[in-house]
Design a protein around this motif. Structure first.
Motif, PDB file in Angstrom:
ATOM      1  N   GLY A 152       0.772  -1.236   0.000  1.00  0.00           N
ATOM      2  CA  GLY A 152       0.000   0.000   0.000  1.00  0.00           C
ATOM      3  C   GLY A 152       0.800   1.281   0.000  1.00  0.00           C
ATOM      4  O   GLY A 152       0.230   2.376   0.080  1.00  0.00           O
ATOM      5  N   THR A 153       2.126   1.196  -0.110  1.00  0.00           N
ATOM      6  CA  THR A 153       2.949   2.416  -0.175  1.00  0.00           C
ATOM      7  C   THR A 153       2.432   3.316  -1.299  1.00  0.00           C
ATOM      8  O   THR A 153       2.154   2.861  -2.404  1.00  0.00           O
ATOM      9  CB  THR A 153       4.426   2.067  -0.421  1.00  0.00           C
ATOM     10  OG1 THR A 153       4.921   1.311   0.691  1.00  0.00           O
ATOM     11  CG2 THR A 153       5.264   3.314  -0.570  1.00  0.00           C
ATOM     12  N   TYR A 154       2.325   4.610  -1.015  1.00  0.00           N
ATOM     13  CA  TYR A 154       1.704   5.566  -1.935  1.00  0.00           C
ATOM     14  C   TYR A 154       2.762   6.531  -2.470  1.00  0.00           C
ATOM     15  O   TYR A 154       3.324   7.340  -1.738  1.00  0.00           O
ATOM     16  CB  TYR A 154       0.607   6.320  -1.178  1.00  0.00           C
ATOM     17  CG  TYR A 154      -0.241   7.281  -1.983  1.00  0.00           C
ATOM     18  CD1 TYR A 154      -0.111   7.422  -3.370  1.00  0.00           C
ATOM     19  CD2 TYR A 154      -1.204   8.060  -1.344  1.00  0.00           C
ATOM     20  CE1 TYR A 154      -0.901   8.292  -4.079  1.00  0.00           C
ATOM     21  CE2 TYR A 154      -2.007   8.950  -2.047  1.00  0.00           C
ATOM     22  CZ  TYR A 154      -1.851   9.063  -3.407  1.00  0.00           C
ATOM     23  OH  TYR A 154      -2.632   9.937  -4.117  1.00  0.00           O
TER      24      TYR A 154
ATOM     25  N   ARG B  52      -4.049  13.809   0.520  1.00  0.00           N
ATOM     26  CA  ARG B  52      -4.163  12.346   0.602  1.00  0.00           C
ATOM     27  C   ARG B  52      -2.987  11.717   1.357  1.00  0.00           C
ATOM     28  O   ARG B  52      -2.923  10.507   1.508  1.00  0.00           O
ATOM     29  CB  ARG B  52      -4.266  11.761  -0.805  1.00  0.00           C
ATOM     30  CG  ARG B  52      -5.496  12.256  -1.579  1.00  0.00           C
ATOM     31  CD  ARG B  52      -5.608  11.581  -2.946  1.00  0.00           C
ATOM     32  NE  ARG B  52      -6.820  11.999  -3.637  1.00  0.00           N
ATOM     33  CZ  ARG B  52      -6.894  12.911  -4.590  1.00  0.00           C
ATOM     34  NH1 ARG B  52      -5.771  13.500  -5.002  1.00  0.00           N
ATOM     35  NH2 ARG B  52      -8.028  13.240  -5.154  1.00  0.00           N
ATOM     36  N   TYR B  53      -2.037  12.534   1.776  1.00  0.00           N
ATOM     37  CA  TYR B  53      -0.881  12.113   2.561  1.00  0.00           C
ATOM     38  C   TYR B  53      -0.121  10.924   1.930  1.00  0.00           C
ATOM     39  O   TYR B  53      -0.018   9.860   2.520  1.00  0.00           O
ATOM     40  CB  TYR B  53      -1.297  11.767   4.000  1.00  0.00           C
ATOM     41  CG  TYR B  53      -1.660  12.990   4.790  1.00  0.00           C
ATOM     42  CD1 TYR B  53      -0.692  13.738   5.434  1.00  0.00           C
ATOM     43  CD2 TYR B  53      -2.991  13.412   4.864  1.00  0.00           C
ATOM     44  CE1 TYR B  53      -1.021  14.889   6.148  1.00  0.00           C
ATOM     45  CE2 TYR B  53      -3.340  14.561   5.564  1.00  0.00           C
ATOM     46  CZ  TYR B  53      -2.353  15.292   6.207  1.00  0.00           C
ATOM     47  OH  TYR B  53      -2.688  16.426   6.911  1.00  0.00           O
ATOM     48  N   PRO B  54       0.407  11.133   0.722  1.00  0.00           N
ATOM     49  CA  PRO B  54       1.238  10.073   0.124  1.00  0.00           C
ATOM     50  C   PRO B  54       2.539   9.922   0.901  1.00  0.00           C
ATOM     51  O   PRO B  54       2.915  10.792   1.687  1.00  0.00           O
ATOM     52  CB  PRO B  54       1.497  10.596  -1.290  1.00  0.00           C
ATOM     53  CG  PRO B  54       1.423  12.081  -1.156  1.00  0.00           C
ATOM     54  CD  PRO B  54       0.374  12.346  -0.119  1.00  0.00           C
ATOM     55  N   ASP B  55       3.229   8.810   0.658  1.00  0.00           N
ATOM     56  CA  ASP B  55       4.517   8.592   1.317  1.00  0.00           C
ATOM     57  C   ASP B  55       5.610   9.454   0.702  1.00  0.00           C
ATOM     58  O   ASP B  55       6.610   9.760   1.362  1.00  0.00           O
ATOM     59  CB  ASP B  55       4.898   7.114   1.233  1.00  0.00           C
ATOM     60  CG  ASP B  55       3.947   6.245   2.029  1.00  0.00           C
ATOM     61  OD1 ASP B  55       4.029   6.286   3.265  1.00  0.00           O
ATOM     62  OD2 ASP B  55       3.114   5.546   1.422  1.00  0.00           O
ATOM     63  N   VAL B  56       5.446   9.836  -0.559  1.00  0.00           N
ATOM     64  CA  VAL B  56       6.397  10.714  -1.237  1.00  0.00           C
ATOM     65  C   VAL B  56       5.691  11.327  -2.437  1.00  0.00           C
ATOM     66  O   VAL B  56       4.780  10.722  -3.023  1.00  0.00           O
ATOM     67  CB  VAL B  56       7.667   9.939  -1.686  1.00  0.00           C
ATOM     68  CG1 VAL B  56       7.325   8.837  -2.682  1.00  0.00           C
ATOM     69  CG2 VAL B  56       8.717  10.877  -2.270  1.00  0.00           C
ATOM     70  N   ILE B  57       6.082  12.554  -2.794  1.00  0.00           N
ATOM     71  CA  ILE B  57       5.570  13.216  -3.995  1.00  0.00           C
ATOM     72  C   ILE B  57       6.743  13.475  -4.934  1.00  0.00           C
ATOM     73  O   ILE B  57       7.790  13.976  -4.515  1.00  0.00           O
ATOM     74  CB  ILE B  57       4.879  14.548  -3.652  1.00  0.00           C
ATOM     75  CG1 ILE B  57       3.561  14.292  -2.914  1.00  0.00           C
ATOM     76  CG2 ILE B  57       4.622  15.378  -4.913  1.00  0.00           C
ATOM     77  CD1 ILE B  57       2.872  15.548  -2.417  1.00  0.00           C
TER      78      ILE B  57
ATOM     79  N   ALA C 184       4.470  20.336   3.032  1.00  0.00           N
ATOM     80  CA  ALA C 184       4.795  18.911   2.907  1.00  0.00           C
ATOM     81  C   ALA C 184       5.874  18.515   3.913  1.00  0.00           C
ATOM     82  O   ALA C 184       5.780  17.467   4.563  1.00  0.00           O
ATOM     83  CB  ALA C 184       5.252  18.601   1.483  1.00  0.00           C
ATOM     84  N   ALA C 185       6.893  19.349   4.030  1.00  0.00           N
ATOM     85  CA  ALA C 185       7.975  19.068   4.974  1.00  0.00           C
ATOM     86  C   ALA C 185       7.444  19.000   6.405  1.00  0.00           C
ATOM     87  O   ALA C 185       7.834  18.124   7.189  1.00  0.00           O
ATOM     88  CB  ALA C 185       9.064  20.132   4.855  1.00  0.00           C
TER      89      ALA C 185
ATOM     90  N   PRO D  37       8.142  13.760   1.884  1.00  0.00           N
ATOM     91  CA  PRO D  37       9.334  14.178   1.134  1.00  0.00           C
ATOM     92  C   PRO D  37       9.002  14.475  -0.328  1.00  0.00           C
ATOM     93  O   PRO D  37       8.016  13.962  -0.874  1.00  0.00           O
ATOM     94  CB  PRO D  37      10.269  12.982   1.265  1.00  0.00           C
ATOM     95  CG  PRO D  37       9.367  11.811   1.502  1.00  0.00           C
ATOM     96  CD  PRO D  37       8.173  12.326   2.235  1.00  0.00           C
ATOM     97  N   ILE D  38       9.836  15.297  -0.956  1.00  0.00           N
ATOM     98  CA  ILE D  38       9.630  15.711  -2.347  1.00  0.00           C
ATOM     99  C   ILE D  38      10.849  15.334  -3.186  1.00  0.00           C
ATOM    100  O   ILE D  38      11.987  15.609  -2.806  1.00  0.00           O
ATOM    101  CB  ILE D  38       9.424  17.237  -2.452  1.00  0.00           C
ATOM    102  CG1 ILE D  38       8.269  17.710  -1.562  1.00  0.00           C
ATOM    103  CG2 ILE D  38       9.196  17.652  -3.901  1.00  0.00           C
ATOM    104  CD1 ILE D  38       6.908  17.289  -2.020  1.00  0.00           C
ATOM    105  N   VAL D  39      10.597  14.711  -4.334  1.00  0.00           N
ATOM    106  CA  VAL D  39      11.633  14.544  -5.348  1.00  0.00           C
ATOM    107  C   VAL D  39      11.147  15.248  -6.614  1.00  0.00           C
ATOM    108  O   VAL D  39       9.958  15.519  -6.773  1.00  0.00           O
ATOM    109  CB  VAL D  39      11.957  13.058  -5.631  1.00  0.00           C
ATOM    110  CG1 VAL D  39      12.462  12.363  -4.385  1.00  0.00           C
ATOM    111  CG2 VAL D  39      10.743  12.319  -6.177  1.00  0.00           C
ATOM    112  N   ALA D  40      12.062  15.580  -7.501  1.00  0.00           N
ATOM    113  CA  ALA D  40      11.724  16.303  -8.725  1.00  0.00           C
ATOM    114  C   ALA D  40      12.105  15.475  -9.946  1.00  0.00           C
ATOM    115  O   ALA D  40      12.944  14.577  -9.864  1.00  0.00           O
ATOM    116  CB  ALA D  40      12.443  17.646  -8.761  1.00  0.00           C
TER     117      ALA D  40
END
Length: 427
Positions: free
Chosen positions: A63-65, A130-135, A152-153, A158-161
């Protein structure tokens, strides 16, 4: 007696050695089965570091989002990015044995219009709720989402680009095409025009980091290594509406800046008069009404004609100001194809060499016909795939590279049919 013991020992050693050899031979037996090479392996092979094409060790919980937000939904380039995201999701679920409710939730969302900054920010807001594990996000405007990234922080997201970098300090990893691609494209164009003469750039926008980096990469390459070539026009696609109004005003002999300022001043005076609701102010309003009426009519005329002008028309107008133009470079698929259309409109196709980025159906048709001479073809499928892996590594806290190069290939008529190129051509 001693000889017998020695003989027995030698016999035991021989038997042990034979057994060991026999066991090793069994282990090395080739069964004839070869691991199937996936049809997208060429796309993965371009990614550097190679860890971003490798699923090993990505033991994500059920279920990791992972939420992936792109710039656009329907263009061939972004359809390939989405396909890479989906393939990575499928491969991870298969490797981990997840299905049904246990499956990893890996989504791709994007605005319909690649210039719609507000819509992308709205999508980011919705995904954060929706509180994903990462965007993972490809920012249309590198400055537009700072507030959301801060939030988000605070919430541990966490954020990746990807595709386009971002100057926000908290970005953990960026998956994109290396800047050297733009420099190579510039070099190819300069060589094609004999390292001498005028060229124009059509840049996909003025606000994204990759738009700025590609423009700068091209201009730096020209300034450093091709002094005989001059960039005489730089056109930004997100400024085309403004350029249409300016072009119409020039053609009509109207001072656009003057009539715009007059119209704004009249509106301010009218608003002030209505607010104070005084007869004296209303008289002033009436006195200025006649003076501004002509400017208002001219402004309406400019706006009406600008609205009827196509993107190709306005680019043709500005390129037509340079009759000695020898080359034109587009920094993405849409800008490259617009260059082709604009030069056709201006009657300059035969005189101007066109090169650019990406390889959708229209670009490939133009390459085949000779309207485009060469393309820097990115690896959007590999970019989407690597972005999911970067997101997975972020969730697992196993470390990320600051930059992941998803690769590119140079394509022209001489190699577009080659087997090792076909994997990177998308329609």
């Amino acid at each position: 007696m001693k000889k017998r013991l020695v003989s027995a020992a030698l016999a035991m050693c021989t038997v042990t050695a034979l057994c060991a050899c026999s066991q090793k031979e069994e282990e090395d037996i080739f069964t004839g089965e070869v691991a199937e090479r996936p049809p997208y392996q060429d796309n993965l092979d371009l990614i550097s570091p190679s860890a971003y094409s490798d699923l090993d060790g990505l033991d994500l919980k059920p279920g990791t989002y992972i939420s992936v937000i792109g710039k656009e939904t329907d263009s061939p380039y972004w359809q390939q990015v989405k396909a890479g995201v989906q393939q990575a999701a499928d491969d991870l679920n298969e490797m981990l044995g997840y299905s049904g409710g246990d499956s990893l939730k890996i989504t791709f969302n994007a605005p319909a219009d690649g210039e719609d900054i507000d819509e992308q920010v709205n999508i980011l807001d919705e995904e954060m709720a929706r509180y994903p594990d990462v965007i993972a996000i490809a920012s249309i405007d590198e400055e537009a989402s700072a507030v959301q990234f801060d939030l988000a922080a605070e919430n541990g997201i966490p954020i990746v680009a990807f595709d386009s970098g971002n100057n926000y300090q908290g970005i953990l990893c960026t998956c994109r095409t290396d800047n050297s691609a733009a420099a190579e494209g510039a070099s190819k164009l300069c060589e094609a025009v004999g390292d001498d003469g005028e060229i124009a750039l059509i840049v996909h926008d003025s606000v994204s980091e990759n738009g700025k980096e590609r423009e700068n990469g091209i201009k730096e390459e020209i300034e450093k290594n091709h002094p005989g070539v001059t960039v005489v026009e730089t056109i930004y696609m997100d400024k085309l509406d403004e350029m249409k109004r300016s072009a119409v005003a020039e053609q009509l002999g109207i001072d656009l800046e003057k009539i715009t300022a007059a119209a704004e001043e009249a509106q301010e005076e009218q608003a002030a008069a209505q607010e104070e609701n005084s007869g004296e102010e209303n008289a002033a309003e009436s006195g200025s009404e006649d003076a501004s009426e002509e400017e208002s009519e001219e402004l309406e005329q400019v706006d009406a004609q600008a609205e009827s002008m196509s993107d190709a028309d306005v680019i043709a107008y500005y390129l037509g100001k340079h009759p000695e133009l020898k080359g034109c470079f587009g920094t993405n698929d849409a800008s490259t194809q617009l260059a082709v259309s604009a030069l056709d409109t201006a009657g300059m196709t035969d005189a101007v060499t066109v090169m650019g980025f990406d390889a959708g159906a229209d670009q490939l048709a133009s390459l085949e016909s000779g309207d485009v001479d060469g393309l820097v073809v990115q690896n959007p499928f590999g970019m989407g795939y690597a972005t999911v892996i970067a997101g997975a590594r972020t969730v697992l806290e196993i470390g990320n590279e600051a930059e992941v190069d998803t690769g590119y290939v140079w394509v022209d008529q001489s190699n577009m049919e080659d087997d090792n190129i076909q994997a990177f051509l998308y329609e």
